[in-house]
Design a protein around this motif. Structure first.
Motif, PDB file in Angstrom:
ATOM      1  N   ALA A 157      41.671  53.237  41.831  1.00  0.00           N
ATOM      2  CA  ALA A 157      40.222  53.027  41.912  1.00  0.00           C
ATOM      3  C   ALA A 157      39.450  54.315  41.619  1.00  0.00           C
ATOM      4  N   PRO A 158      38.132  54.201  41.458  1.00  0.00           N
ATOM      5  CA  PRO A 158      37.319  55.423  41.344  1.00  0.00           C
ATOM      6  C   PRO A 158      37.494  56.302  42.586  1.00  0.00           C
ATOM      7  N   PRO A 159      37.162  57.588  42.488  1.00  0.00           N
ATOM      8  CA  PRO A 159      37.355  58.489  43.630  1.00  0.00           C
ATOM      9  C   PRO A 159      36.480  58.130  44.833  1.00  0.00           C
ATOM     10  N   THR A 160      36.810  58.713  45.973  1.00  0.00           N
ATOM     11  CA  THR A 160      36.159  58.358  47.239  1.00  0.00           C
ATOM     12  C   THR A 160      34.636  58.326  47.142  1.00  0.00           C
ATOM     13  N   GLY A 161      34.070  59.284  46.418  1.00  0.00           N
ATOM     14  CA  GLY A 161      32.615  59.359  46.341  1.00  0.00           C
ATOM     15  C   GLY A 161      31.987  58.100  45.754  1.00  0.00           C
ATOM     16  N   ARG A 162      32.701  57.391  44.913  1.00  0.00           N
ATOM     17  CA  ARG A 162      32.100  56.236  44.241  1.00  0.00           C
ATOM     18  C   ARG A 162      32.724  54.911  44.642  1.00  0.00           C
ATOM     19  N   VAL A 163      33.777  54.952  45.469  1.00  0.00           N
ATOM     20  CA  VAL A 163      34.568  53.736  45.609  1.00  0.00           C
ATOM     21  C   VAL A 163      33.826  52.613  46.332  1.00  0.00           C
ATOM     22  N   VAL A 164      33.025  52.981  47.346  1.00  0.00           N
ATOM     23  CA  VAL A 164      32.348  51.918  48.086  1.00  0.00           C
ATOM     24  C   VAL A 164      31.313  51.238  47.194  1.00  0.00           C
ATOM     25  N   LYS A 165      30.605  52.045  46.434  1.00  0.00           N
ATOM     26  CA  LYS A 165      29.651  51.480  45.493  1.00  0.00           C
ATOM     27  C   LYS A 165      30.360  50.531  44.519  1.00  0.00           C
ATOM     28  N   PHE A 166      31.524  50.964  44.081  1.00  0.00           N
ATOM     29  CA  PHE A 166      32.309  50.167  43.133  1.00  0.00           C
ATOM     30  C   PHE A 166      32.736  48.837  43.743  1.00  0.00           C
ATOM     31  N   LEU A 167      33.149  48.871  45.012  1.00  0.00           N
ATOM     32  CA  LEU A 167      33.691  47.661  45.635  1.00  0.00           C
ATOM     33  C   LEU A 167      32.619  46.795  46.273  1.00  0.00           C
ATOM     34  N   ASP A 168      31.447  47.366  46.473  1.00  0.00           N
ATOM     35  CA  ASP A 168      30.419  46.609  47.184  1.00  0.00           C
ATOM     36  C   ASP A 168      29.671  45.711  46.202  1.00  0.00           C
ATOM     37  N   VAL A 169      30.352  44.658  45.811  1.00  0.00           N
ATOM     38  CA  VAL A 169      29.808  43.766  44.792  1.00  0.00           C
ATOM     39  C   VAL A 169      28.500  43.115  45.256  1.00  0.00           C
ATOM     40  N   THR A 170      28.407  42.900  46.572  1.00  0.00           N
ATOM     41  CA  THR A 170      27.191  42.265  47.085  1.00  0.00           C
ATOM     42  C   THR A 170      25.976  43.087  46.718  1.00  0.00           C
ATOM     43  N   ARG A 171      26.122  44.413  46.907  1.00  0.00           N
ATOM     44  CA  ARG A 171      25.002  45.290  46.611  1.00  0.00           C
ATOM     45  C   ARG A 171      24.763  45.349  45.099  1.00  0.00           C
ATOM     46  N   SER A 186      31.110  36.301  41.325  1.00  0.00           N
ATOM     47  CA  SER A 186      31.057  37.478  42.190  1.00  0.00           C
ATOM     48  C   SER A 186      31.238  37.117  43.648  1.00  0.00           C
ATOM     49  N   GLU A 187      30.778  35.936  44.002  1.00  0.00           N
ATOM     50  CA  GLU A 187      30.966  35.553  45.403  1.00  0.00           C
ATOM     51  C   GLU A 187      32.445  35.485  45.732  1.00  0.00           C
ATOM     52  N   GLY A 188      33.237  35.024  44.770  1.00  0.00           N
ATOM     53  CA  GLY A 188      34.688  35.027  44.943  1.00  0.00           C
ATOM     54  C   GLY A 188      35.238  36.436  45.102  1.00  0.00           C
ATOM     55  N   VAL A 189      34.687  37.355  44.306  1.00  0.00           N
ATOM     56  CA  VAL A 189      35.132  38.749  44.381  1.00  0.00           C
ATOM     57  C   VAL A 189      34.809  39.315  45.763  1.00  0.00           C
ATOM     58  N   VAL A 190      33.588  39.040  46.235  1.00  0.00           N
ATOM     59  CA  VAL A 190      33.176  39.519  47.553  1.00  0.00           C
ATOM     60  C   VAL A 190      34.139  39.002  48.617  1.00  0.00           C
ATOM     61  N   ARG A 191      34.459  37.701  48.539  1.00  0.00           N
ATOM     62  CA  ARG A 191      35.377  37.128  49.530  1.00  0.00           C
ATOM     63  C   ARG A 191      36.723  37.842  49.510  1.00  0.00           C
ATOM     64  N   LEU A 192      37.256  38.049  48.307  1.00  0.00           N
ATOM     65  CA  LEU A 192      38.567  38.703  48.203  1.00  0.00           C
ATOM     66  C   LEU A 192      38.530  40.120  48.784  1.00  0.00           C
ATOM     67  N   LEU A 193      37.517  40.898  48.379  1.00  0.00           N
ATOM     68  CA  LEU A 193      37.491  42.303  48.763  1.00  0.00           C
ATOM     69  C   LEU A 193      37.278  42.499  50.262  1.00  0.00           C
ATOM     70  N   HIS A 194      36.601  41.544  50.878  1.00  0.00           N
ATOM     71  CA  HIS A 194      36.326  41.690  52.312  1.00  0.00           C
ATOM     72  C   HIS A 194      37.344  40.949  53.170  1.00  0.00           C
ATOM     73  N   LEU A 226      34.457  46.818  54.510  1.00  0.00           N
ATOM     74  CA  LEU A 226      35.664  46.802  53.683  1.00  0.00           C
ATOM     75  C   LEU A 226      36.787  47.382  54.546  1.00  0.00           C
ATOM     76  N   ARG A 227      38.035  47.038  54.218  1.00  0.00           N
ATOM     77  CA  ARG A 227      39.110  47.435  55.129  1.00  0.00           C
ATOM     78  C   ARG A 227      39.887  48.658  54.692  1.00  0.00           C
ATOM     79  N   PRO A 228      39.767  49.758  55.455  1.00  0.00           N
ATOM     80  CA  PRO A 228      40.620  50.903  55.158  1.00  0.00           C
ATOM     81  C   PRO A 228      42.079  50.505  55.423  1.00  0.00           C
ATOM     82  N   GLY A 229      42.988  50.933  54.570  1.00  0.00           N
ATOM     83  CA  GLY A 229      44.395  50.579  54.732  1.00  0.00           C
ATOM     84  C   GLY A 229      45.164  51.710  55.379  1.00  0.00           C
ATOM     85  N   ALA A 230      45.840  52.502  54.565  1.00  0.00           N
ATOM     86  CA  ALA A 230      46.610  53.618  55.095  1.00  0.00           C
ATOM     87  C   ALA A 230      46.061  54.924  54.528  1.00  0.00           C
TER      88      ALA A 230
END
Lengths: 334, 389
Positions: A157-171, A186-194, A226-230
């Protein structure tokens, strides 16, 4: 290497989309590639995806640049397979138009007019929506027998500075069309990512800035639901100095007499300058060990599973990636 | 002689003389570029501090929202206007100022300066403007150019040091301004504003079938409202277009002038050096003046002892299980030799393909840089380190 603070959890074992981010320079592409190999165990099929036209995957695997198609990249242990895909926003938009509007034939004209550049300028979120939309399609794709084509998808994915913006499809959707297929997609994408199907892993080094960015990213991910993993700590150096000596050396206290004696025992008669230089190297090392220890303590704050990968001074090649995959599996990745 | 000393002798690129570069009254702009995470901001600040210490009135323009940089300079925060860093020790009339680019503010100021009052108000409240002024991927680069243009015209600086945006690719900094002006001044956006200008007559006839296809695609994807906003924006912005592009081109020309020097920053890592390599080629292609490559965070060998000897002695001590401290020190040294050799190998790939590029290696500090003395130390290392690190 010290034992990690926590291993890969049951929850992480169920994840289907592994998003790998990290501060620039932490080696996130290497870690994403190793993770994909680790997951491609025992006949599983894994897709490794990149989205930034950097051809980083081709770089770490030493292959020619990836085209916009899913190509075989490596065979994992036990007959698993890793495929790779470099997603390009322009191609994804043309795909999309072809799929919904039968406009694929006009792709060349649109491209020539700069339509994609233009559309993504009008609505900067569009680019991210297209890229994440394609990823969702890969995660959800079903074969003729009704099974998932990919057991898991790993996104460099894009680096930390941009990743939330990238994944926050709702916004991102806020400045896009309010209705129509791109919205419902996109609603499907939002469901998957969250959902529990997705985890965002953070690659860090044991250095102050990467750690800080990691902690900020965790907070940002939490805020965006969004869910932080490891936390994947890369380039961990072996501990050479006994703990007590390290503390003393960091404060500049090294027993030169003892070292000279030790060197003589080993049959090395070095001049005073060389011994002083060895001491200087040791003090530098001890100071960085101290700052690594601080970094490690800080990385435990978000209470996420923490996995470690060792430093390889010889550099990363294909064989090393397989070794890393093994190291990750030893720490529970499955 | 150790393997590494041998390596150092084998290939030595021309050294980069930092002090003569920053002392040269002919150098008025220094641009630090390179991929993310290589220490551009820190290098820019360290260079600024050193230049000011050597008597030049210097301003550092950083693009990173770097609170830590502000702190290490002893400032609470940086703003869109230069702030003076108060250090008493500067001799010879040197000054250091630092500022951080606020792209929205810079864009707003530009609109306010160049459009009439009413027009400016219309532009600033347009939703499309709000999007491009904060989110378009080239805006930051463009506004960095704009700020640089303002600083060069201002005339109060001997030396302007620019830290380029943390782009996904080092090349974005050169491409983005043109990309933004292509988009804003492009064929498509002209078409969008055409209905108003042509009084709405026969647009289809004017531009042919391509546009109908295009507008269908675009409005389906982005929505009709956005298209309408964009069109309104273009009409309000129209009178500024010329000046907008002209300013970008002017700044671009400044970058090509002899008073400008580019420093490409990298770390001894494959990715960073690959980016550095692209950048060097690109600067040459654009006829932009490259001063050299700064390789940050190198690990030169300090003790002259071959790794094999060191490891053999460590094994000997391990067998006798005596003196674990000395054993550890010998293994540490072997680690360090291995690391230094890797770094030299990576760097030599770069210097082989770019033998003419001057290089300076900056040995890593054992700890992070927190304060002025850390920055001073970096500046010192920049000015005095050996070419190949």
């Amino acid at each position: 290497m010290r034992a990690s603070t926590g291993e890969w959890t049951e929850q992480l074992a169920r994840v289907r989309l592994h998003v790998v981010t990290g501060k620039g320079g932490t080696g996130k592409t290497t870690v994403a590639a190793a993770l994909a190999l680790a997951l491609a165990n025992e006949g599983r099929r894994v897709l490794l995806v990149e989205v930034e036209d950097r051809q980083g995957i081709a770089g770490v695997f030493g292959t020619p640049p990836l085209p916009y198609s899913e190509e075989h990249l490596a065979t994992g242990p036990g007959g698993g397979e890793v495929l790779a895909l470099a997603i390009d926003a322009e191609a994804a938009l043309l795909d999309y138009l072809a799929m919904f509007y039968n406009l694929g034939f006009a792709g060349r004209t649109l491209r020539k007019m700069g339509a994609v550049e233009f559309a993504t300028t009008l609505a900067p979120g569009l680019r991210d929506v297209l890229l994440t939309g394609k990823i969702k399609e890969c995660v959800g794709r079903i074969d003729e027998r009704g099974r998932h084509v990919y057991d898991s998808v790993v996104l460099d994915a894009p680096p930390t500075g941009r990743v939330v913006k990238f994944l926050d499809v709702t916004r991102a959707m806020a400045d896009l069309a309010k209705v129509g297929p791109i919205r419902s997609q996109s609603e499907g994408v939002v469901r998957l990512l969250h959902s529990g199907d997705t985890a965002v892993h953070l690659v860090s080094l044991l250095e102050e800035l990467p750690v800080r960015e990691t902690l900020e990213a965790v907070a940002e991910l939490d805020a965006a639901d969004l869910r932080p993993g490891a936390v994947l700590v890369n380039r961990v150096r072996p501990t050479r100095l006994p703990h007590r000596s390290a503390t003393a050396a960091a404060a500049g206290r090294v027993d030169t007499g003892r070292i000279r004696a030790g060197l003589e025992t080993a049959g090395l008669n070095l001049d005073a300058t060389t011994i002083e230089d060895l001491v200087t190297e040791t003090i530098e090392h001890a100071i960085s060990v101290q700052s690594e220890t601080r970094a490690r303590v800080a990385l435990q704050q978000p209470d996420l599973p923490t996995l470690e990968l060792p430093e390889f001074t010889q550099g990363i090649d294909r064989a090393r990636l397989f070794e890393f995959a093994g190291t990750l599996r030893d720490q529970g990745v499955r | 002689m150790s393997d590494a000393a041998d390596n150092r002798r084998r290939r030595r690129p021309p050294g980069l003389a930092i002090d003569s570069l920053i002392d040269d009254p002919g150098t008025s702009v220094l641009v630090c570029c390179g991929s993310g995470g290589v220490g551009k901001t820190t290098t820019a600040a360290a260079l600024g501090l050193r230049a000011a210490g050597r008597g030049r009135r210097t301003v550092v323009l950083t693009i990173d929202p770097a609170r830590r940089l502000a702190q290490s300079l002893g400032l609470k925060e940086l703003s869109n206007q230069p702030k003076r860093v108060s250090i008493t020790e500067f001799d010879g009339g040197g000054e250091l100022h630092a500022m951080m680019l606020d792209m929205r503010r810079t864009f707003d100021d530009m609109v306010l300066t160049h459009a009439g009052k009413e027009r400016a108000a219309a532009i600033l409240s347009n939703p499309f403007y709000q999007t491009i002024s904060t989110s378009f991927s080239g805006t930051q680069e463009y506004m960095a150019m704009e700020k640089l243009g303002q600083l060069t015209q201002d005339g109060s600086w001997d030396l302007i040091i620019v830290d380029t945006p943390p782009s996904r690719s080092a090349l974005d900094f050169l491409d983005a301004p043109q990309r933004l002006s292509t988009v804003l001044d492009g064929k498509i956006i002209r078409l969008l504003s055409a209905p108003a200008r042509a009084g709405g007559r026969g647009l289809r006839r004017l531009v042919g079938a391509g546009f109908s296809l295009f507008s269908k695609a675009v409005s389906t994807v982005v929505g009709g409202q956005l298209l309408a906003d964009a069109s309104a924006f273009v009409q309000a912005f129209d009178s500024m277009f010329g000046g907008f592009r002209e300013r970008a081109e002017h700044t671009y020309r400044t970058l090509r002038s002899p008073g400008t020097a580019f420093l490409v920053i990298a770390t001894p890592e494959p990715d960073a050096l690959r980016e550095a390599s692209y950048f060097v080629d690109r600067l040459a292609g654009e006829q932009m003046p490259l001063a050299g490559l700064v390789v940050n965070r190198t690990h030169p060998i300090i003790a002259d002892l071959p790794a094999t000897t060191s490891l053999a002695a460590a094994d000997e001590l391990a067998q006798r299980s005596s003196n674990p401290l000395t054993e550890a020190i010998l293994r540490l040294h072997a680690d360090r030799v291995a690391l230094a050799e890797r770094e030299l190998r990576l760097l030599s790939r770069f210097t082989k393909s770019h033998p003419e590029v001057a290089v300076v290696g900056v040995p890593a500090l054992p700890d992070d840089v927190h304060d002025l003395s850390g920055l001073q130390e970096i500046g010192h290392r920049l000015a005095s380190a050996e070419p190949s690190g």
